[in-house]
Design a protein around this motif. Sequence first.
Motif, PDB file in Angstrom:
ATOM      1  N   VAL A  58      16.422  -5.240  -7.365  1.00 30.43           N
ATOM      2  CA  VAL A  58      15.311  -4.402  -6.926  1.00 30.43           C
ATOM      3  C   VAL A  58      14.126  -5.252  -6.470  1.00 30.43           C
ATOM      4  N   ALA A  59      13.961  -6.431  -7.060  1.00 33.49           N
ATOM      5  CA  ALA A  59      12.770  -7.253  -6.821  1.00 33.49           C
ATOM      6  C   ALA A  59      12.488  -7.532  -5.343  1.00 33.49           C
ATOM      7  N   PRO A  60      13.485  -7.818  -4.495  1.00 37.35           N
ATOM      8  CA  PRO A  60      13.159  -8.106  -3.088  1.00 37.35           C
ATOM      9  C   PRO A  60      12.910  -6.859  -2.236  1.00 37.35           C
ATOM     10  N   HIS A  61      13.111  -5.665  -2.777  1.00 39.62           N
ATOM     11  CA  HIS A  61      13.019  -4.445  -1.984  1.00 39.62           C
ATOM     12  C   HIS A  61      11.568  -4.003  -1.818  1.00 39.62           C
ATOM     13  N   ALA A  62      11.291  -3.349  -0.687  1.00 33.06           N
ATOM     14  CA  ALA A  62       9.926  -2.905  -0.396  1.00 33.06           C
ATOM     15  C   ALA A  62       9.409  -1.906  -1.422  1.00 33.06           C
ATOM     16  N   LEU A  63      10.300  -1.151  -2.062  1.00 32.93           N
ATOM     17  CA  LEU A  63       9.876  -0.144  -3.024  1.00 32.93           C
ATOM     18  C   LEU A  63       9.113  -0.769  -4.191  1.00 32.93           C
ATOM     19  N   LEU A  64       9.534  -1.956  -4.628  1.00 35.33           N
ATOM     20  CA  LEU A  64       8.929  -2.558  -5.815  1.00 35.33           C
ATOM     21  C   LEU A  64       7.432  -2.767  -5.647  1.00 35.33           C
ATOM     22  N   THR A  65       7.000  -3.257  -4.509  1.00 32.58           N
ATOM     23  CA  THR A  65       5.590  -3.597  -4.283  1.00 32.58           C
ATOM     24  C   THR A  65       4.869  -2.568  -3.424  1.00 32.58           C
ATOM     25  N   TYR A  66       5.495  -1.433  -3.182  1.00 28.09           N
ATOM     26  CA  TYR A  66       4.913  -0.439  -2.275  1.00 28.09           C
ATOM     27  C   TYR A  66       3.539   0.054  -2.721  1.00 28.09           C
ATOM     28  N   PRO A  67       3.324   0.447  -3.983  1.00 28.40           N
ATOM     29  CA  PRO A  67       1.992   0.911  -4.363  1.00 28.40           C
ATOM     30  C   PRO A  67       0.906  -0.143  -4.140  1.00 28.40           C
ATOM     31  N   GLU A  68       1.198  -1.398  -4.474  1.00 24.73           N
ATOM     32  CA  GLU A  68       0.220  -2.456  -4.281  1.00 24.73           C
ATOM     33  C   GLU A  68      -0.021  -2.719  -2.794  1.00 24.73           C
ATOM     34  N   THR A  69       1.042  -2.663  -1.996  1.00 27.04           N
ATOM     35  CA  THR A  69       0.907  -2.886  -0.562  1.00 27.04           C
ATOM     36  C   THR A  69      -0.018  -1.854   0.068  1.00 27.04           C
ATOM     37  N   ILE A  70       0.153  -0.594  -0.285  1.00 27.71           N
ATOM     38  CA  ILE A  70      -0.679   0.451   0.306  1.00 27.71           C
ATOM     39  C   ILE A  70      -2.113   0.338  -0.202  1.00 27.71           C
ATOM     40  N   SER A  71      -2.306  -0.016  -1.458  1.00 33.05           N
ATOM     41  CA  SER A  71      -3.666  -0.198  -1.976  1.00 33.05           C
ATOM     42  C   SER A  71      -4.393  -1.301  -1.217  1.00 33.05           C
ATOM     43  N   VAL A  72      -3.725  -2.426  -0.994  1.00 39.45           N
ATOM     44  CA  VAL A  72      -4.336  -3.533  -0.259  1.00 39.45           C
ATOM     45  C   VAL A  72      -4.580  -3.141   1.199  1.00 39.45           C
ATOM     46  N   ALA A  73      -3.639  -2.425   1.812  1.00 39.70           N
ATOM     47  CA  ALA A  73      -3.800  -2.007   3.205  1.00 39.70           C
ATOM     48  C   ALA A  73      -5.012  -1.101   3.366  1.00 39.70           C
ATOM     49  N   ARG A  74      -5.203  -0.189   2.444  1.00 36.78           N
ATOM     50  CA  ARG A  74      -6.360   0.707   2.528  1.00 36.78           C
ATOM     51  C   ARG A  74      -7.665  -0.082   2.433  1.00 36.78           C
ATOM     52  N   LEU A  75      -7.671  -1.086   1.583  1.00 38.74           N
ATOM     53  CA  LEU A  75      -8.892  -1.870   1.412  1.00 38.74           C
ATOM     54  C   LEU A  75      -9.170  -2.737   2.640  1.00 38.74           C
ATOM     55  N   LEU A  76      -8.146  -3.411   3.143  1.00 42.60           N
ATOM     56  CA  LEU A  76      -8.349  -4.304   4.284  1.00 42.60           C
ATOM     57  C   LEU A  76      -8.680  -3.533   5.559  1.00 42.60           C
ATOM     58  N   SER A  77      -8.270  -2.285   5.647  1.00 38.15           N
ATOM     59  CA  SER A  77      -8.566  -1.499   6.843  1.00 38.15           C
ATOM     60  C   SER A  77      -9.851  -0.693   6.717  1.00 38.15           C
ATOM     61  N   ALA A  78     -10.526  -0.792   5.582  1.00 37.86           N
ATOM     62  CA  ALA A  78     -11.770  -0.049   5.391  1.00 37.86           C
ATOM     63  C   ALA A  78     -12.877  -0.651   6.243  1.00 37.86           C
ATOM     64  N   PRO A  79     -13.502   0.115   7.115  1.00 36.13           N
ATOM     65  CA  PRO A  79     -14.581  -0.427   7.968  1.00 36.13           C
ATOM     66  C   PRO A  79     -15.698  -1.065   7.151  1.00 36.13           C
TER      67      PRO A  79
END
Length: 348
Positions: A201-222
């Motif tokens: 499971v470790a290499p799959h996108a599902l494992l880190t998905y919540p963290e990925t979206i949290s970081v994406a929201r922050l980096l895309s915040a104006p």
Amino acid sequence: MTAPYGLPAQDLLRGLLSGPHRVQVTGSPGTGLELFLNIPAQRLLAQSAGLPLSRLTALLPALTGIPERLADPSTVQAAWYMPREPWVGACPECSGRLWLTRRPVLAYPGVAGHVCRRHRRWLLADADKPTSVALQTLPEVLAAHRQHCLLVRTRPYAPQAVALAAAVVWSWQVQGWKAEAIWEDRARRVADLLECTPAAVAPHALLTYPETISVARLLSAPHWQQRLRSSASEKNAAAAALVQEIGRRVGRPWLADWLNARARVRPRSAAHTDPLQQWLDAAAAGAQAGGLWTVHQDAARPADYSDRAGLLAGSRARPVLDEARAVFLTGGWEPVAAQQSRAQVLCA
């Protein structure tokens, strides 16, 4: 189209394209899951369907993607190829009776269509039967997907932001978070559902998905983009505040201290393979919004599951890869920047 009549797809295809002309059909549904038609074949399909070609291509946008090998306009040509974009098996509850033996319903997930929130499933890629991960015990993944969809609706560069965030989180994952427990627990929950080991499971996108979206929201915040651009002389202070906020949002209050410790022991060249540092440097230099999402290839998240497994599992990569293939974890949606979004359904 073939299922109600009990016809093989090839027979119906040749019937639709029949006439006084020569028809060339390459491959079969067994060798490729997606059907491509050249312009003369598209016209015959439109004629058989009783629709203008413009209307048919509006309903089926994939028809306009003609491979070079089918470019000859003098011959009616059709070919079965493997999809050129990541695909998943459609949610079986949503697609209903369309799922038949050896007639899979496949779909392009696009930028955020890899989760069926109605039935709480993460859709996987298998061409013979519906495969997915039940998310009832993974509420953080469902919550992340809601935020992902909101990001897609409100930010035109959402795919690039998610791809950058995935690269950032991957850089932490591949280095090994010393105080990490959340991923270990999530990997165990997914492994229990799929009856595999957490290592698969470790290499799959599902494992880190919540963290990925949290970081994406922050980096895309104006707000953060403007703050970093306007404080170039105080870049270290702004970067420290950003990392503190990332740690808070992903539930790792120790993240800033861990990154500082890693920075002290890593060589200077490591900055060239650190996507977050690249983003901070671009922001401080006053880069335009489009430039913020450029990540050097050395810092990007590997697109293939096998590449990630090799970096995470080392000498155990082969058995991990074999196990992942058995539970269909090696394909499907990946957080990569998309050139265009496609949501049409493929039926073979």
